[in-house]
Design an enzyme around this catalytic site. Structure first.
Site, mmCIF file in Angstrom:
data_model
loop_
_atom_site.group_PDB
_atom_site.id
_atom_site.type_symbol
_atom_site.label_atom_id
_atom_site.label_comp_id
_atom_site.label_asym_id
_atom_site.label_seq_id
_atom_site.Cartn_x
_atom_site.Cartn_y
_atom_site.Cartn_z
ATOM 1 N N GLY B 325 0.834 -1.365 -0.194
ATOM 2 C CA GLY B 325 -0.030 0.013 -0.056
ATOM 3 C C GLY B 325 0.947 1.395 -0.119
ATOM 4 C CD1 TRP B 328 -1.275 1.491 -6.034
ATOM 5 C CD2 TRP B 328 -1.789 3.000 -4.753
ATOM 6 N NE1 TRP B 328 -2.460 1.901 -6.590
ATOM 7 C CE2 TRP B 328 -2.924 2.969 -6.094
ATOM 8 C CE3 TRP B 328 -1.900 3.927 -3.893
ATOM 9 C CZ2 TRP B 328 -3.792 3.728 -6.031
ATOM 10 C CZ3 TRP B 328 -3.338 4.893 -3.933
ATOM 11 C CH2 TRP B 328 -3.838 4.847 -5.179
ATOM 12 C CG HIS B 329 -0.022 6.132 -1.325
ATOM 13 N ND1 HIS B 329 -0.155 4.943 -0.509
ATOM 14 C CD2 HIS B 329 -0.858 6.990 -1.032
ATOM 15 C CE1 HIS B 329 -1.396 5.175 -0.041
ATOM 16 N NE2 HIS B 329 -2.160 6.211 -0.529
ATOM 17 N N GLY B 330 3.676 5.763 -4.185
ATOM 18 C CA GLY B 330 4.770 6.448 -4.842
ATOM 19 C C GLY B 330 5.921 5.429 -5.008
#
Lengths: 432, 525
Positions: B325, B328-330
């Site tokens: 997770g 996924w954000h960067g």
């Protein structure tokens, strides 16, 4: 039930439209950025204090309105010094499109902006050493999409809309209008023709306590900041991201000028002799000389490519009777100089002499002024640079006190010029 | 195109709506849908036309595999499984290349001594969102949970512009059936009004609040990048301001998405439900970016085994899910570490829950004082994690965090020095530091405090958009929050004069803040 929603909706639409139109019309009338030139009433909105902090936006929009036939491009040096109404211009209606603290990239973009519709026929391009530093960042008020041409010189059809929202319907514009209404006792910092008015400089000199203090202030800023020392970077022609040289922008200006049959006059701004000492003390002398060589090389190369005669490249820096004018002593608080505000900004008086020289072919030549400014050429460039070096020794011998001042200033600012120490200073939260 | 831009609000949106309903009224429903798909492609291409091909390829590829899986065309479970693995791998390969290639290559170069050359890859907008949505579709198709969808509807499911670039991450099961309803093709004042109201609230949150409070976080984080050691106060103001900025930015964007979809009569899933009101981290993840949590739960955590394989595996699964997770954000270590921190928080939370359920009475656990403490701790933990999330790199993050924890000293104003020096000081007070509390070149401290206090109050005590719009079922999944959404409150929105004035004011303020005039401050030069 649908009716409730309808009424609710219409009420919102009505309130928003009425209110926004009111704000838009008010901002349009007061015209704080001096873009729309709607009405100017003395004591109400004649003075535009917000113009100088929004020069890039305002001048870009004004060019669309005025459609000048000639423009002056450069930094604040030409902004103060060069007169759009000089009799030597061969075209009527000239605008001083100089931008404060600019780069050669911005100048190329504003050149493209002003010349995209072929109305401009004559351009004076005043060049400064700092403009070619590829390590510099953009100024925050520069915006690509308000310019009439894109980077490749193609027409940008939406440029006219780029600033409408911000200048009519924004909180910022509203604040600017308010500020305009309540600052009518100030003075305009710019003339109608884009040149800067000089009263602000006189006040500045008064504030710091005389011309010599003003010199110190500016010299110190250059030694610690203006060549981008304070970002802990070195002066380099290559841009940090693309690793390409900034001279390519000058190339574009010259080649487009050839294509559009624009008379282009290139000149290197004059500096006071003390400024050359500052360049030395900052350790930039050899790159400064290299800058002049490359300017000339670019001019010659582009002329060859186009098969047309070379545009003239004037050098007004170096040593001559104007640039070595005596700086008043610290005690002479009220004494002014004739040709300089401070080491890097010359006065309009000198600007007139510069334009006399630049336009000499189509205006008049004055024998007494012949020694000021040299046209650089392939044959003479090395002798020219050598002459400046020699004159410098002469200047140093005759101005020992000035030299000592600059040496001590360079010593006290040297940490800013070392990349390592500069980082430490910034970590301590210090500013130059 | 951004929702908070003139071209979107004044041109794109009205034109899309008018043509959509005109076509719908004439009875050309598939033409209507096609128009919406086209408009969405245009919306996407506005940013970079080159990547239009990428999203088109992704849609056709996934749709084809989905068709094969749904209709069981290969008729062998092994081949079906292989096909699913192939489909997911391609999706992950695509996002892996565009989003993570440089990250992995540069780390491999550092740690393994390899010499991958880094490439200039522009991250295609929304790739993280449309990849996840389509993986969901493939997995469900494999499990036989889908039926065959109309291709146009499928295109719209992926590209529908309100949710395309920043979520909510919609699920095919909640979207595709809605596209089949006949009612969405006729203009409906109720839907449009509710949609517009939600959109305006979201726009206000984004351009007035989030962009406004950013003035107090950006200078702080920027200063720490160049190595400035911040004071205790600066670091806290920066961290809190960023926590509010991110909240209002993202929840504003989600509101705008929900509002826009509603104008077309489409309900999107709820994505935010007052996350800072959470009483613990588990609760927080049930309120923050809820559709991402749902995806991670259903398609990562549960397939990994969830909590079915023993306590130890459960914690490992939690950690893996949160690490993913985070990533996924960067593509950066700060995101991975942020994920790890939340994985760790969640593990503590689960363990604590187990412990307290044995030893502490239910009555105390539900008492106001306990909830107050829990909420405080949760908010504190979340703010700490946002520092890591926002910082450029770990050294900047740790520098800010050490300032926040007082490791760089907590100076008192020099004003106190004069007073305290003249008094007989107890020994433990002799080592006090005095100094400048806040560098005024960052921001005006007084204004910062006003902003932070108002927003602190707002996120903890005011009703959220869904609660305000409660009577008109603003989003999918709102039913779950019944206990918090009591009927008949003073804040309930209704189509009445009072609300049109309030919403008009929000709209005007938002419109006035849509663009800024940049100033040139360095005019001496």
């Amino acid at each position: 039930m649908q009716n409730f929603f309808k009424h609710y909706l219409f009420l919102i639409v009505a309130i928003v439209i009425v209110f926004m139109s009111f704000i838009g019309v008010a901002n349009w009338l007061i015209d704080p950025y001096w873009i729309y030139r709607t009405v100017e009433i003395k004591g109400v909105n004649k003075i535009k204090p917000m113009f100088r902090t929004h020069v890039r936006m305002a001048k870009a929009n004004l060019v669309n309105k005025i459609k000048p036939k000639g423009i002056i491009l450069g930094s604040s040096r030409s902004g103060y010094g060069l007169d759009p109404e000089h009799p030597g211009w061969t075209v009527s209606s000239v605008y001083n499109l100089s931008l404060p603290g600019t780069t050669i990239y911005e100048l190329m973009r504003y050149f493209q902006h002003a010349t995209v519709d072929d109305s401009v026929k004559e351009v004076v391009l005043a060049l400064d050493f700092f403009m070619f530093n590829g390590q510099r960042k953009f100024e925050s008020d520069f915006k690509e999409n308000r310019l009439n041409a894109d980077v490749n010189g193609n027409y940008n059809f939406i440029s006219g809309f780029a600033d409408i929202g911000a200048t009519l319907f924004s909180i910022d514009a509203l604040k600017a209008s308010y500020r305009t209404l309540y600052s009518q006792n100030e003075e305009n910092m710019f003339l109608d023709n884009g040149q800067r008015s000089w009263t602000s400089y006189m006040q500045k000199i008064e504030r710091v306590g005389g011309v010599r203090n003003m010199f110190h202030k500016v010299e110190r800023e250059y030694l610690s900041d203006h060549w981008w020392f304070s970002s802990c970077r070195r002066y380099e022609f290559n841009e940090s991201e693309s690793n390409k040289s900034t001279f390519r922008y000058l190339r574009t200006i010259i080649s487009e000028a050839y294509k559009k049959n624009i008379r282009l006059h290139l000149l290197i701004s004059p500096n006071h002799a003390r400024f050359l000492e500052v360049i030395h003390a900052a350790g930039l002398w050899s790159i400064y000389e290299e800058w002049k060589r490359q300017l000339l090389f670019t001019v010659i190369d582009e002329s060859k490519k186009s098969g047309k005669q070379e545009f003239r490249l004037w050098d007004f820096s170096g040593y001559n009777k104007y640039n070595i004018e005596k700086v008043p002593l610290k005690s002479e608080k009220n004494k002014n100089m004739r040709f300089y505000w401070e080491p890097s900004h010359y006065k309009a008086e000198l600007g007139t002499i510069i334009l006399d020289r630049v336009f000499s072919s189509n205006h008049f030549s004055n024998a007494g002024r012949i020694e000021f400014g040299n046209i650089l050429s392939k044959q003479s460039i090395e002798t020219h640079l050598d002459n400046i070096r020699k004159s410098r020794t002469f200047y140093q011998e005759n101005n020992k006190a000035d030299i000592l001042e600059i040496i001590s200033m360079a010593e006290s600012t040297k940490d800013w010029r070392s990349q390592e120490k500069c980082k430490q200073l910034i970590q301590k939260g210090l500013h130059p | 195109m951004l929702f908070n831009s003139y071209e979107f609000i004044l041109l794109f949106l009205p034109l899309t709506l008018i043509v959509f309903f005109k076509l719908g009224r004439l009875g050309y429903q598939s033409v209507s849908i096609s128009w919406l798909v086209l408009a969405s492609f245009f919306f996407y291409a506005w940013w970079n036309p080159a990547y239009l091909l990428l999203i088109l390829f992704s849609i056709i590829f996934n749709y084809s595999i989905g068709i094969i899986l749904t209709n069981n065309l290969v008729r062998s479970s092994i081949s079906n499984r292989l096909l699913l693995v192939f489909g997911i791998s391609c999706n992950l390969g695509l996002i892996g290349y565009f989003k993570y290639f440089n990250f992995f290559a540069s780390n491999a170069n550092t740690f393994l001594g390899s010499s991958f050359s880094l490439e200039e890859i522009i991250l295609p907008l929304a790739i993280s969102f449309f990849t996840f949505q389509q993986i969901t579709y493939l997995v469900d198709a494999y499990q036989g949970k889908t039926k065959e969808y109309n291709f146009l509807h499928y295109c719209l499911f992926v590209t529908f512009f309100p949710q395309l670039i920043a979520g909510p991450i919609v699920h095919h099961r909640e979207m595709l059936p809605q596209f089949e309803q006949k009612s969405i093709y006729t203009f409906n004042y109720e839907n449009f009004t509710i949609g517009l109201t939600i959109f305006i609230i979201g726009l206000f949150k984004k351009v007035v609040i989030a962009d406004g409070v950013a003035n107090y976080s950006t200078p702080v984080f920027d200063a720490s990048v160049v190595g400035v050691t911040l004071t205790f106060y600066e670091a806290w103001i920066g961290a809190l301001a960023y926590s509010f900025q991110l909240y209002f930015d993202f929840s504003g964007y989600s509101d705008m998405a929900i509002g826009l979809a509603r104008m077309f009569g489409i309900l999107l899933p709820l994505n935010f439900h007052s996350p800072y009101k959470a009483n613990n981290i588990i609760d927080f993840w049930g309120r923050w970016h809820m559709t991402l949590s749902r995806f991670l739960r259903d398609y990562v955590y549960i397939p990994l085994g969830g909590n079915r394989k023993g306590v130890a595996r459960r914690y490992v699964n939690l950690m893996c899910t949160m690490l993913l997770g985070g990533l996924w954000h960067g593509a950066g270590w700060t995101f991975v570490i942020w994920g790890a921190v939340h994985g760790f928080y969640l593990a503590i939370n689960h363990a604590w829950r187990k412990l307290t359920s044995k030893f502490i009475s239910e009555k105390y656990l539900n008492s106001k004082i306990n909830i107050f403490i829990m909420r405080g701790i949760t908010f504190f933990a979340v703010v700490i994690s946002w520092v890591i999330f926002r910082a450029e790199d770990m050294s900047s993050a740790s520098s800010i965090l050490s300032s926040m924890f007082g490791f760089n000293g907590i100076p008192l104003p020099t004003f106190f020095k004069n007073i305290l020096d003249n008094m007989d000081m107890p020994i433990f007070l002799t080592g006090l530091q005095y100094g400048e509390l806040i560098d005024r070149s960052y921001f005006e401290p007084g204004k910062a405090l006003i902003w932070l206090s108002v927003l602190f109050f707002a996120v903890h005590f005011l009703p959220n958009t869904q609660q305000i719009m409660n009577r008109y079922s603003p989003a999918l999944g709102i039913e779950k929050w019944k206990s918090e959404n009591v009927k008949n409150n003073w804040w309930d929105w209704q189509p009445v004069k009072r609300w049109s004035v309030i919403v008009s004011i929000l709209a005007i303020l938002a419109l006035l803040n849509l663009t800024q005039v940049s100033e040139f401050l360095y005019f001496q030069f």
